[in-house]
Design a protein around this motif. Structure first.
Motif, PDB file in Angstrom:
ATOM      1  N   ARG A  12      36.260  48.497  33.639  1.00 22.62           N
ATOM      2  CA  ARG A  12      35.237  47.854  34.043  1.00 22.62           C
ATOM      3  C   ARG A  12      35.489  46.430  34.077  1.00 22.62           C
ATOM      4  O   ARG A  12      35.117  45.856  34.998  1.00 22.62           O
ATOM      5  N   ALA A  13      36.615  46.069  33.423  1.00 23.89           N
ATOM      6  CA  ALA A  13      37.150  44.696  33.711  1.00 23.89           C
ATOM      7  C   ALA A  13      37.698  44.649  35.093  1.00 23.89           C
ATOM      8  O   ALA A  13      37.494  43.433  36.053  1.00 23.89           O
ATOM      9  N   ARG A  14      38.480  45.771  35.620  1.00 21.87           N
ATOM     10  CA  ARG A  14      38.979  45.602  36.922  1.00 21.87           C
ATOM     11  C   ARG A  14      38.018  45.667  37.927  1.00 21.87           C
ATOM     12  O   ARG A  14      38.179  45.093  39.109  1.00 21.87           O
ATOM     13  N   GLU A  15      36.859  46.428  37.940  1.00 21.92           N
ATOM     14  CA  GLU A  15      35.651  46.337  38.656  1.00 21.92           C
ATOM     15  C   GLU A  15      35.168  45.054  38.607  1.00 21.92           C
ATOM     16  O   GLU A  15      34.878  44.659  40.117  1.00 21.92           O
ATOM     17  N   ALA A  16      34.902  44.331  37.859  1.00 20.24           N
ATOM     18  CA  ALA A  16      34.192  43.084  37.963  1.00 20.24           C
ATOM     19  C   ALA A  16      35.137  41.960  38.578  1.00 20.24           C
ATOM     20  O   ALA A  16      34.810  41.396  39.209  1.00 20.24           O
ATOM     21  N   GLY A  17      36.538  42.162  38.392  1.00 26.19           N
ATOM     22  CA  GLY A  17      37.529  41.328  38.881  1.00 26.19           C
ATOM     23  C   GLY A  17      37.560  41.739  40.412  1.00 26.19           C
ATOM     24  O   GLY A  17      37.635  40.553  41.250  1.00 26.19           O
ATOM     25  N   ALA A  18      37.669  42.769  40.737  1.00 27.94           N
ATOM     26  CA  ALA A  18      37.561  43.241  42.347  1.00 27.94           C
ATOM     27  C   ALA A  18      36.269  42.703  43.052  1.00 27.94           C
ATOM     28  O   ALA A  18      36.387  42.174  44.008  1.00 27.94           O
ATOM     29  N   LEU A  19      35.304  42.683  42.340  1.00 25.58           N
ATOM     30  CA  LEU A  19      33.764  42.392  42.832  1.00 25.58           C
ATOM     31  C   LEU A  19      34.029  40.738  43.076  1.00 25.58           C
ATOM     32  O   LEU A  19      33.770  40.247  44.334  1.00 25.58           O
ATOM     33  N   VAL A  20      34.594  39.813  42.134  1.00 23.84           N
ATOM     34  CA  VAL A  20      34.453  38.596  42.334  1.00 23.84           C
ATOM     35  C   VAL A  20      35.465  38.133  43.331  1.00 23.84           C
ATOM     36  O   VAL A  20      35.150  37.401  44.325  1.00 23.84           O
ATOM     37  N   ALA A  21      36.697  38.914  43.417  1.00 25.71           N
ATOM     38  CA  ALA A  21      37.591  38.491  44.688  1.00 25.71           C
ATOM     39  C   ALA A  21      37.184  39.009  46.015  1.00 25.71           C
ATOM     40  O   ALA A  21      37.347  38.153  46.633  1.00 25.71           O
ATOM     41  N   ASP A  22      36.527  40.045  46.067  1.00 27.30           N
ATOM     42  CA  ASP A  22      36.211  40.292  47.564  1.00 27.30           C
ATOM     43  C   ASP A  22      34.907  39.308  48.074  1.00 27.30           C
ATOM     44  O   ASP A  22      34.826  38.958  49.252  1.00 27.30           O
ATOM     45  N   ILE A  23      33.938  39.174  47.167  1.00 24.59           N
ATOM     46  CA  ILE A  23      32.903  38.095  47.282  1.00 24.59           C
ATOM     47  C   ILE A  23      33.549  36.752  47.893  1.00 24.59           C
ATOM     48  O   ILE A  23      33.287  36.026  48.639  1.00 24.59           O
ATOM     49  N   LEU A  24      34.664  36.205  47.030  1.00 20.61           N
ATOM     50  CA  LEU A  24      35.045  34.934  47.372  1.00 20.61           C
ATOM     51  C   LEU A  24      35.684  35.205  48.717  1.00 20.61           C
ATOM     52  O   LEU A  24      35.908  34.260  49.793  1.00 20.61           O
ATOM     53  N   GLN A  25      36.554  36.306  49.048  1.00 19.30           N
ATOM     54  CA  GLN A  25      37.111  36.712  50.311  1.00 19.30           C
ATOM     55  C   GLN A  25      36.348  36.878  51.504  1.00 19.30           C
ATOM     56  O   GLN A  25      36.616  36.009  52.398  1.00 19.30           O
ATOM     57  N   THR A  26      35.143  37.326  51.148  1.00 20.10           N
ATOM     58  CA  THR A  26      34.159  37.417  52.469  1.00 20.10           C
ATOM     59  C   THR A  26      33.467  36.018  52.560  1.00 20.10           C
ATOM     60  O   THR A  26      33.423  35.370  53.733  1.00 20.10           O
ATOM     61  N   LEU A  27      33.253  35.289  51.576  1.00 21.24           N
ATOM     62  CA  LEU A  27      32.672  33.825  51.906  1.00 21.24           C
ATOM     63  C   LEU A  27      33.853  32.819  52.011  1.00 21.24           C
ATOM     64  O   LEU A  27      33.452  32.222  53.207  1.00 21.24           O
ATOM     65  N   ARG A  28      35.035  32.832  52.081  1.00 23.42           N
ATOM     66  CA  ARG A  28      35.975  32.107  52.690  1.00 23.42           C
ATOM     67  C   ARG A  28      36.238  32.552  54.159  1.00 23.42           C
ATOM     68  O   ARG A  28      36.252  31.601  54.798  1.00 23.42           O
ATOM     69  N   SER A  29      35.917  33.781  54.500  1.00 23.27           N
ATOM     70  CA  SER A  29      36.001  34.122  55.835  1.00 23.27           C
ATOM     71  C   SER A  29      34.835  33.685  56.669  1.00 23.27           C
ATOM     72  O   SER A  29      34.964  33.630  58.087  1.00 23.27           O
ATOM     73  N   ARG A  30      33.692  33.298  55.962  1.00 21.17           N
ATOM     74  CA  ARG A  30      32.525  32.920  56.855  1.00 21.17           C
ATOM     75  C   ARG A  30      32.640  31.432  56.903  1.00 21.17           C
ATOM     76  O   ARG A  30      31.702  30.668  57.671  1.00 21.17           O
ATOM     77  N   CYS A  31      33.437  30.545  56.024  1.00 24.66           N
ATOM     78  CA  CYS A  31      33.205  29.202  55.912  1.00 24.66           C
ATOM     79  C   CYS A  31      33.940  28.754  57.290  1.00 24.66           C
ATOM     80  O   CYS A  31      35.213  29.002  57.358  1.00 24.66           O
ATOM     81  N   GLU A  32      33.108  28.083  57.870  1.00 25.38           N
ATOM     82  CA  GLU A  32      33.887  27.379  59.307  1.00 25.38           C
ATOM     83  C   GLU A  32      33.076  26.120  59.398  1.00 25.38           C
ATOM     84  O   GLU A  32      32.163  25.554  58.562  1.00 25.38           O
ATOM     85  N   VAL A  33      33.564  25.259  60.238  1.00 29.00           N
ATOM     86  CA  VAL A  33      32.839  23.995  60.766  1.00 29.00           C
ATOM     87  C   VAL A  33      31.248  24.182  61.072  1.00 29.00           C
ATOM     88  O   VAL A  33      30.867  24.932  61.851  1.00 29.00           O
ATOM     89  N   GLY A  34      30.523  23.371  60.313  1.00 26.40           N
ATOM     90  CA  GLY A  34      29.160  23.565  60.333  1.00 26.40           C
ATOM     91  C   GLY A  34      28.532  24.320  59.348  1.00 26.40           C
ATOM     92  O   GLY A  34      27.114  24.367  59.219  1.00 26.40           O
TER      93      GLY A  34
END
Length: 260
Positions: A12-34
């Motif tokens: 369950r700790a691995r699942e929580a960690g994977a969720l946080v990591a994937d959300i951060l990764q997705t947010l990073r990919s969406r962040c651009e100028v503006g």
């Protein structure tokens, strides 16, 4: 409180960690100028909710903040380094953005942060800050394992940061996690080896080296939450949640897919 997970809880700790990591990764990919910081917060809320997770920040109300925090992610830009309160700001080319996210999923919390530069402009100072925190985080993880002590981790992190020419603030650092976001033991970003709590399998730690370019002093923003460098210099922050196992330290907050 220091919480030690039973081996059956590690998945369950691995699942929580994977969720946080994937959300951060997705947010990073969406962040651009503006991109607006409030949009990032809304995206985080949607992904947490869709995954059946619970934000650790919305109702967060510690003694040092003007709480409750009321948002789903910390968004710290340039001279802001910790607890950046999302607000109406559009990212500019060359901004240094730190995203810090903690989510409870399956009754276990994972906490992670990433710093990166938005757009095409890459100020050398910002590149160096991010690199130093990432190397310090790797050093801290390498020093963790069953039988090691908290001071070993702190010493490893601090040694990298100081060698890179940065002073280290000890007001905020890493911490234990488990069923709640902030637990003992505290993990300072500098310290003496061989000191402090002895690590045991089942312990979860959030390690988070952060630095400011030319100061160790913080000031609190008018919003009552955002912590900024006292001189207005740039800052960076890197964080992973790790699990102490019988074999060493397992990083729980690594994205499933490499970043673009």
């Amino acid at each position: 409180m220091i919480e030690i997970l039973d081996p059956t809880e590690l998945p369950r700790a691995r699942e929580a960690g994977a969720l946080v990591a994937d959300i951060l990764q997705t947010l990073r990919s969406r962040c651009e100028v503006g991109t607006n910081l409030l949009d990032i917060d809304q995206w985080a809320q949607a992904m947490i909710t869709e995954a059946g997770g619970k934000s650790c920040y919305v109702d967060y109300e510690p003694s040092f903040g003007r709480g409750p925090f009321g948002h789903y992610i910390c968004t710290s830009v340039n001279d802001a380094v910790l607890h950046g309160l999302p607000h109406d700001y559009a990212l500019a080319d060359g901004d240094l953005l730190s995203l810090d996210l903690a989510v409870s999923h399956g009754g276990i919390v994972a906490d992670s942060a990433v710093s990166f530069i938005v757009g095409d402009v890459r100020p050398p100072e910002s590149v160096a800050l991010i690199d130093a925190t990432e190397r310090a985080l790797s050093a801290g993880i390498a020093a963790a394992g069953p039988g090691a002590r908290i001071g070993d981790i702190s010493h490893a992190i601090g040694s990298v940061l100081r060698a890179a020419g940065y002073s280290v603030n000890t007001e905020f650092g890493g911490h234990g996690v488990g069923s709640t976001m902030h637990q003992d033991p505290h993990v300072s970003n500098t310290g003496r080896p061989g000191r402090g709590y002895r690590l045991r399998p089942g312990l979860l730690l959030a390690l988070e080296p952060w630095v400011m370019a030319d100061t160790a002093a913080l000031v609190t923003d008018a919003d009552g939450w955002t912590l900024r460098s006292a001189t207005g210099c740039r800052t960076a922050h890197s964080e992973h949640t790790i699990a102490i196992t019988h074999d060493g330290a397992e990083i729980l907050t690594v994205p499933k897919q490499p970043r673009p």
